[in-house]
Scaffold this active site. Sequence first.
Site, mmCIF file in Angstrom:
data_model
loop_
_atom_site.group_PDB
_atom_site.id
_atom_site.type_symbol
_atom_site.label_atom_id
_atom_site.label_comp_id
_atom_site.label_asym_id
_atom_site.label_seq_id
_atom_site.Cartn_x
_atom_site.Cartn_y
_atom_site.Cartn_z
ATOM 1 N N PHE A 103 0.836 -1.196 0.000
ATOM 2 C CA PHE A 103 0.000 0.000 0.000
ATOM 3 C C PHE A 103 0.876 1.253 0.000
ATOM 4 O O PHE A 103 0.648 2.189 -0.773
ATOM 5 C CB PHE A 103 -0.933 0.032 1.237
ATOM 6 C CG PHE A 103 -1.586 1.378 1.403
ATOM 7 C CD1 PHE A 103 -2.761 1.667 0.730
ATOM 8 C CD2 PHE A 103 -1.000 2.373 2.176
ATOM 9 C CE1 PHE A 103 -3.345 2.923 0.831
ATOM 10 C CE2 PHE A 103 -1.568 3.639 2.279
ATOM 11 C CZ PHE A 103 -2.744 3.912 1.608
ATOM 12 N N ASP A 162 12.632 -2.382 8.219
ATOM 13 C CA ASP A 162 13.664 -3.086 7.457
ATOM 14 C C ASP A 162 14.458 -2.127 6.553
ATOM 15 O O ASP A 162 13.898 -1.552 5.616
ATOM 16 C CB ASP A 162 12.968 -4.185 6.641
ATOM 17 C CG ASP A 162 13.906 -4.884 5.671
ATOM 18 O OD1 ASP A 162 15.131 -4.866 5.919
ATOM 19 O OD2 ASP A 162 13.419 -5.431 4.658
ATOM 20 N N LYS A 201 -11.525 -8.262 7.568
ATOM 21 C CA LYS A 201 -11.397 -9.290 8.620
ATOM 22 C C LYS A 201 -11.663 -8.719 10.018
ATOM 23 O O LYS A 201 -11.808 -9.464 10.986
ATOM 24 C CB LYS A 201 -10.020 -9.944 8.540
ATOM 25 C CG LYS A 201 -9.855 -10.716 7.235
ATOM 26 C CD LYS A 201 -8.568 -11.480 7.145
ATOM 27 C CE LYS A 201 -8.526 -12.330 5.887
ATOM 28 N NZ LYS A 201 -8.642 -11.557 4.624
ATOM 29 N N ASN A 236 -9.693 -7.677 0.005
ATOM 30 C CA ASN A 236 -8.431 -8.184 -0.547
ATOM 31 C C ASN A 236 -7.843 -7.235 -1.574
ATOM 32 O O ASN A 236 -8.531 -6.818 -2.503
ATOM 33 C CB ASN A 236 -8.674 -9.523 -1.239
ATOM 34 C CG ASN A 236 -8.764 -10.657 -0.248
ATOM 35 O OD1 ASN A 236 -9.030 -10.440 0.926
ATOM 36 N ND2 ASN A 236 -8.534 -11.861 -0.711
ATOM 37 N N VAL A 237 -6.553 -6.952 -1.416
ATOM 38 C CA VAL A 237 -5.897 -6.065 -2.366
ATOM 39 C C VAL A 237 -5.180 -6.916 -3.408
ATOM 40 O O VAL A 237 -4.277 -7.685 -3.081
ATOM 41 C CB VAL A 237 -4.889 -5.139 -1.651
ATOM 42 C CG1 VAL A 237 -4.207 -4.240 -2.663
ATOM 43 C CG2 VAL A 237 -5.593 -4.311 -0.600
ATOM 44 N N THR A 258 -9.561 -23.277 -1.575
ATOM 45 C CA THR A 258 -9.989 -23.861 -0.298
ATOM 46 C C THR A 258 -11.413 -24.412 -0.375
ATOM 47 O O THR A 258 -11.695 -25.499 0.116
ATOM 48 C CB THR A 258 -9.898 -22.816 0.827
ATOM 49 O OG1 THR A 258 -10.588 -21.654 0.395
ATOM 50 C CG2 THR A 258 -8.472 -22.476 1.160
ATOM 51 N N ARG A 317 -9.255 -23.200 5.699
ATOM 52 C CA ARG A 317 -8.351 -23.210 6.852
ATOM 53 C C ARG A 317 -9.088 -22.713 8.090
ATOM 54 O O ARG A 317 -10.007 -21.900 7.974
ATOM 55 C CB ARG A 317 -7.168 -22.248 6.615
ATOM 56 C CG ARG A 317 -6.209 -22.686 5.548
ATOM 57 C CD ARG A 317 -5.081 -21.682 5.404
ATOM 58 N NE ARG A 317 -5.565 -20.304 5.191
ATOM 59 C CZ ARG A 317 -4.771 -19.256 4.982
ATOM 60 N NH1 ARG A 317 -3.460 -19.413 4.980
ATOM 61 N NH2 ARG A 317 -5.249 -18.052 4.781
HETATM 62 N N1 LIG Z 1 -2.990 -6.454 1.540
HETATM 63 C C1 LIG Z 1 -4.283 -6.606 1.714
HETATM 64 O O1 LIG Z 1 -4.962 -7.435 1.054
HETATM 65 C C2 LIG Z 1 -4.988 -5.738 2.734
HETATM 66 C C3 LIG Z 1 -6.388 -5.756 2.777
HETATM 67 C C4 LIG Z 1 -7.042 -4.941 3.704
HETATM 68 C C5 LIG Z 1 -6.304 -4.178 4.570
HETATM 69 N N2 LIG Z 1 -4.940 -4.202 4.544
HETATM 70 C C6 LIG Z 1 -4.204 -3.389 5.501
HETATM 71 O O2 LIG Z 1 -3.425 -2.460 4.773
HETATM 72 C C7 LIG Z 1 -2.221 -2.175 5.485
HETATM 73 C C8 LIG Z 1 -1.017 -2.266 4.564
HETATM 74 O O3 LIG Z 1 -0.961 -3.559 4.028
HETATM 75 P P1 LIG Z 1 0.119 -3.965 2.929
HETATM 76 O O4 LIG Z 1 -0.548 -4.949 2.036
HETATM 77 O O5 LIG Z 1 0.751 -2.750 2.369
HETATM 78 O O6 LIG Z 1 1.145 -4.752 3.855
HETATM 79 P P2 LIG Z 1 2.691 -5.095 3.539
HETATM 80 O O7 LIG Z 1 2.965 -5.013 2.103
HETATM 81 O O8 LIG Z 1 2.949 -6.373 4.278
HETATM 82 O O9 LIG Z 1 3.462 -3.922 4.273
HETATM 83 C C9 LIG Z 1 3.480 -3.803 5.661
HETATM 84 C C10 LIG Z 1 4.363 -2.634 6.023
HETATM 85 O O10 LIG Z 1 4.345 -2.480 7.441
HETATM 86 C C11 LIG Z 1 5.705 -2.432 7.905
HETATM 87 N N3 LIG Z 1 5.708 -2.937 9.277
HETATM 88 C C12 LIG Z 1 5.344 -4.164 9.712
HETATM 89 N N4 LIG Z 1 5.491 -4.240 11.049
HETATM 90 C C13 LIG Z 1 5.956 -3.020 11.442
HETATM 91 C C14 LIG Z 1 6.320 -2.477 12.689
HETATM 92 N N5 LIG Z 1 6.232 -3.204 13.822
HETATM 93 N N6 LIG Z 1 6.763 -1.200 12.752
HETATM 94 C C15 LIG Z 1 6.858 -0.448 11.617
HETATM 95 N N7 LIG Z 1 6.540 -0.924 10.407
HETATM 96 C C16 LIG Z 1 6.102 -2.202 10.324
HETATM 97 C C17 LIG Z 1 6.480 -3.269 6.904
HETATM 98 O O11 LIG Z 1 7.868 -2.948 6.872
HETATM 99 P P3 LIG Z 1 8.947 -3.633 7.862
HETATM 100 O O12 LIG Z 1 8.582 -5.069 7.950
HETATM 101 O O13 LIG Z 1 10.244 -3.340 7.218
HETATM 102 O O14 LIG Z 1 8.808 -2.905 9.166
HETATM 103 C C18 LIG Z 1 5.830 -2.818 5.609
HETATM 104 O O15 LIG Z 1 6.345 -1.562 5.237
HETATM 105 C C19 LIG Z 1 -2.213 -3.100 6.693
HETATM 106 O O16 LIG Z 1 -2.623 -2.364 7.819
HETATM 107 C C20 LIG Z 1 -3.219 -4.151 6.360
HETATM 108 O O17 LIG Z 1 -3.833 -4.661 7.530
HETATM 109 C C21 LIG Z 1 -4.262 -4.955 3.629
#
Ligand SMILES: NC(=O)c1ccc[n+]([C@@H]2O[C@H](COP(=O)([O-])OP(=O)(O)OC[C@H]3O[C@@H](n4cnc5c(N)ncnc54)[C@H](OP(=O)(O)O)[C@@H]3O)[C@@H](O)[C@H]2O)c1
Length: 329
Positions: free
Chosen positions: A16, A38, A126, A166-167, A192, A251
């Site tokens: 995102f 990271d 979720k 879901n993205v 699933t 699952r």
């Molecule tokens: N992807 C989906 O399908 C989806 C759907 C609905 C909602 N969301 C929500 O959208 C948001 C972004 O999702 P995304 O898909 O972009 O996830 P992502 O690609 O896994 O990215 C997660 C980010 O959070 C950082 N992060 C994780 N733990 C951290 C911590 N303790 N402190 C600081 N940074 C941290 C990670 O970097 P580091 O690990 O380097 O810290 C990374 O930059 C989340 O809140 C998720 O719940 C996602």
Amino acid sequence: MFNNKTVLITGGTGSFGRAFVRKLLANSPKKVIIYSRDEQKHFEMGQEFGGKEMRYFIGDVRDRDRLTRAMEGVDYCVHAAAMKHVPIAEYNPMECIKTNINGAQNVIDAALFSGVSKVIALSTDKAASPINLYGATKLASDKLFTAANNIRGAHPTKFSVVRYGNVIGSKGSVVPLFQKLIANGAKTLPITDTRMSRFWITLDQGADFVLKSFANMHGGEIFVPKIPSMKMIDLAKAMLPDGAIDLIGIRAGEKLHEAMITEDDSRHTFEFADYFVITPTINFAQAVDFAVSAQGEQGRAVAEGFMYASDTNNRWLTSGELLSMTKVR
Ligand SMILES: NC(=O)c1ccc[n+]([C@@H]2O[C@H](COP(=O)([O-])OP(=O)(O)OC[C@H]3O[C@@H](n4cnc5c(N)ncnc54)[C@H](OP(=O)(O)O)[C@@H]3O)[C@@H](O)[C@H]2O)c1
């Protein structure tokens, strides 16, 4: 509204975050601060987004002092950092709680302390009637951000939440997994349950919706975009038309269908042209008319018992639409 403003994105190196930064840079911000742990992801992002506006802060959302330092002079914050894998959260529950719940409260505290003007936290389908810890922590986070509007006192900060499904194309999600299997010559794709359905949104659409929600927010809303559904089996058939399906069984901790607005939410939900607003379940010290957006759009109350769920959605993705969405970066 982002012209000459400073914006901080927790989890800015994630799927995102990168899509959002691309949009933001087209809006002439003064500074864009990426906040995550990271350094390698910071390095790679720095090579791709090398503009003079970019700042890269190594930090953990569990570290309130570091967050407070990072938020100095920030106008707007998007909180995207999270642990988001359902089975990993189940196996490491306290780690998920520390990041998704304690981290949320730290973002709130740091934003209040630094006088950030608006904060939007990302949530997920979720979190609506959660059955797994990931969803439960995101629901707790939603509640913290909503209630933060009531504890802000003299601070100017407004907090809202954006919840979507879901993205397509995000890290660790099913579309990149299927793409990888297909690229490796797979003739079957794992599913699933043949009945399973999900809401789908692209990274671009998610980023646009968050940008728009900054303008629409009073503080306290959960914004839910109107997005289409698709069954997992139709997704697999669209991506591998001549392939077979390997039924692997649902699952634990997974739902057959996801909801973004539950029947019980219906009593405090307004519908707008492109989105819904779930309003707070607590009364704010200063009353807000959530039926009208901060941009002046008039919403209308949804019928009692209304549910916004992936299986009863009135918008469904066709294979062609899905395939064109998978091509969007
Ligand atoms: N992807 C989906 O399908 C989806 C759907 C609905 C909602 N969301 C929500 O959208 C948001 C972004 O999702 P995304 O898909 O972009 O996830 P992502 O690609 O896994 O990215 C997660 C980010 O959070 C950082 N992060 C994780 N733990 C951290 C911590 N303790 N402190 C600081 N940074 C941290 C990670 O970097 P580091 O690990 O380097 O810290 C990374 O930059 C989340 O809140 C998720 O719940 C996602």
